[in-house]
Design a protein around this motif. Structure first.
Motif, PDB file in Angstrom:
ATOM      1  N   VAL A   1      -1.388  19.825  11.044  1.00 13.59           N
ATOM      2  CA  VAL A   1      -2.676  20.909  11.241  1.00 13.59           C
ATOM      3  C   VAL A   1      -1.800  22.174  11.825  1.00 13.59           C
ATOM      4  O   VAL A   1      -0.750  22.080  12.879  1.00 13.59           O
TER       5      VAL A   1
ATOM      6  N   ARG B   1      -6.226  22.648   8.412  1.00 14.98           N
ATOM      7  CA  ARG B   1      -5.485  21.420   7.868  1.00 14.98           C
ATOM      8  C   ARG B   1      -4.903  21.956   6.880  1.00 14.98           C
ATOM      9  O   ARG B   1      -5.540  22.348   5.801  1.00 14.98           O
TER      10      ARG B   1
ATOM     11  N   ARG C   1       1.103  14.662  11.885  1.00 19.49           N
ATOM     12  CA  ARG C   1       0.216  13.467  11.747  1.00 19.49           C
ATOM     13  C   ARG C   1       0.420  12.577  12.856  1.00 19.49           C
ATOM     14  O   ARG C   1       1.949  12.174  12.783  1.00 19.49           O
TER      15      ARG C   1
ATOM     16  N   GLY D   1      -6.347  11.106   8.671  1.00 19.34           N
ATOM     17  CA  GLY D   1      -5.315  12.253   8.446  1.00 19.34           C
ATOM     18  C   GLY D   1      -3.942  11.713   9.558  1.00 19.34           C
ATOM     19  O   GLY D   1      -3.257  12.306   9.471  1.00 19.34           O
TER      20      GLY D   1
ATOM     21  N   ARG E   1      -7.906  13.038  16.490  1.00 17.72           N
ATOM     22  CA  ARG E   1      -8.402  14.374  16.141  1.00 17.72           C
ATOM     23  C   ARG E   1      -7.766  15.345  17.089  1.00 17.72           C
ATOM     24  O   ARG E   1      -7.048  16.287  16.660  1.00 17.72           O
TER      25      ARG E   1
ATOM     26  N   ARG F   1      -4.116  15.438  16.491  1.00 15.27           N
ATOM     27  CA  ARG F   1      -3.577  16.353  15.566  1.00 15.27           C
ATOM     28  C   ARG F   1      -3.699  17.552  15.662  1.00 15.27           C
ATOM     29  O   ARG F   1      -3.486  18.651  14.947  1.00 15.27           O
TER      30      ARG F   1
ATOM     31  N   LEU G   1      -6.843  19.187  16.353  1.00 12.25           N
ATOM     32  CA  LEU G   1      -8.116  19.547  16.052  1.00 12.25           C
ATOM     33  C   LEU G   1      -9.192  19.497  17.190  1.00 12.25           C
ATOM     34  O   LEU G   1      -8.927  18.663  17.965  1.00 12.25           O
TER      35      LEU G   1
END
Length: 411
Positions: free
Chosen positions: A32, A153, A175, A215, A317, A320, A322
């Protein structure tokens, strides 16, 4: 008992986005983006041809037709990548290839299909408008503009954009490394002979695959028995390759719930009963000097899977970089009743969600699976959603409109 929302908050408090690192493009795939990317150049950087043909002055072809084609001398060949200065005077043209720079004096490109393909002179059988088949400098990307936003992403398209603007690497939240461990003396590796009272271990495969689909870089450590010293040693060994550790099994109230026994001694992992079904016993905290987050999930397969989707997925998430968004929610009509749901606990029922074009304001239907036991793993492969039955509801008739969580689709 603890609410589902409170446990989600407690889990998310354990994690922060991983520190950005600069990675070359292919290694950055799946990461990301940690900062916006601007382009130092315009794209295209120069006017160029979008097809094979002839660079012309459009005025020279004003009267061209199939009966009276216009013939023009060909003064140059311009391949893609050509850096020599080329100019086209009125009444002349240059043969040009796709991607080649437009010569000075030309304001259009005639596709080769409109010509006789001549090399010394060429016959053109129709007029052409100014700008035809020309890619103008900057029409895709203007110099200094942002081409990718922070939080993007990095998939195939994003890597193409980075490469196109000249970036060989990118700063990304990498990741997360997820290590998965199952516990239980009754477990046997799939493919090995099985004895009385034993079962083939499946949870670690399920959770590792789910982390990969989310992911992450996921590693299956397999399983350990019920010896406390071995369990603790295995968890500690996993920390060198983990940004987060997932365990499954050994967190309930039994005499051999070894994960709870071992981690409770550390004082950094809390075990709770969460008001949900399946998946009531949950644990969350940190282990080791690095304070690596650890989430301890129930051992029943469906409980473990539902727990992953509700609690682990948002945490991954956030790691990452996000937003820790929950599963997407839609409303659907039940195509079968829900006869039994425990009061005081929120139920998550496996179901098949389908789009119903004639459903009016409720455009989905949900068919609950007939096998809802937390040990009944087979229905997982047949379902794509979780029907949510609120804590105060004990039954729902067919046709009820319910909240449904959409499970991630297979990649």
């Amino acid at each position: 008992m603890k609410t589902v929302e409170q446990h989600i908050r407690d889990v998310l408090d354990l994690v922060e986005p991983l520190e950005p690192i600069e990675l070359d493009l292919l290694r950055a795939h799946g990461g990301v983006l940690a900062e916006p990317v601007t382009s130092a150049v315009s794209l295209p950087q120069f006017d160029n041809s979008s097809m094979d043909g002839y660079a012309v002055n459009a005025d020279d072809l004003a009267g061209a037709s199939s009966d009276t084609p216009v013939r023009l001398p060909v003064v140059a060949d311009i391949p893609a990548g050509d850096v020599s200065p080329t100019a086209v005077r009125p009444g002349h043209c240059a043969r040009i290839m796709t991607g080649a720079p437009l010569p000075r004096g030309a304001d259009a490109v005639v596709p080769v299909e409109w010509t006789d393909g001549g090399q010394a002179t060429v016959a053109v059988d129709r007029p052409v408008r100014r700008g035809n088949a020309i890619r103008r400098a900057g029409e895709d990307v203007e110099k200094g503009s942002t081409v990718l936003q922070r939080g993007a992403r990095l998939g195939a398209g994003e890597l193409a954009v980075l490469a196109a603007v000249g970036r060989a690497s990118a700063p990304v939240h990498p990741r997360p490394r997820v290590v998965v461990l199952s516990t239980g003396a009754e477990l046997v590796e799939p493919g090995s002979p099985i004895g009385p009272g034993q079962i083939w271990e499946s949870n670690s495969y399920m959770l590792t695959a789910a982390a990969l689909e989310a992911g992450c870089a996921a590693y299956r450590r397999g399983f350990v028995g019920d010896d406390p010293a071995t369990v603790l040693e295995t968890i500690e060994d996993a920390l060198v390759e983990a940004d987060i550790v997932l365990t499954t099994g050994g967190v309930s109230m039994g005499a051999y719930d070894v994960v709870k026994e071992v981690l409770s001694r550390l004082g950094t992992v809390r075990f709770d009963k969460v008001a949900m079904q399946p998946g009531m016993p949950q644990g969350a905290g940190t282990v080791g000097e690095s304070a690596t987050p650890i989430l301890t999930l129930p051992g029943n397969p469906v409980s473990s899977y539902v727990s992953f989707q509700l609690f682990v997925r948002p945490a991954l998430r956030r790691l990452r970089g996000l937003p820790p968004d929950p599963l997407p929610v839609v409303h659907a009509r039940l195509t079968a009743p829900v006869p039994h749901s425990p009061r005081g606990r929120r139920s998550y029922l496996r179901a098949v969600l389908e789009y119903d074009s004639g459903g009016g304001s409720t455009a989905y239907t949900a068919q609950p699976a007939t096998r809802q036991g937390s040990h009944q793993l087979s229905a997982l492969a047949d379902t794509n959603a979780l029907v949510v039955v609120p804590e105060a509801v004990t039954e729902l008739p067919e046709g009820s409109v319910v909240e449904v969580l959409q499970l991630p689709a297979h990649p």
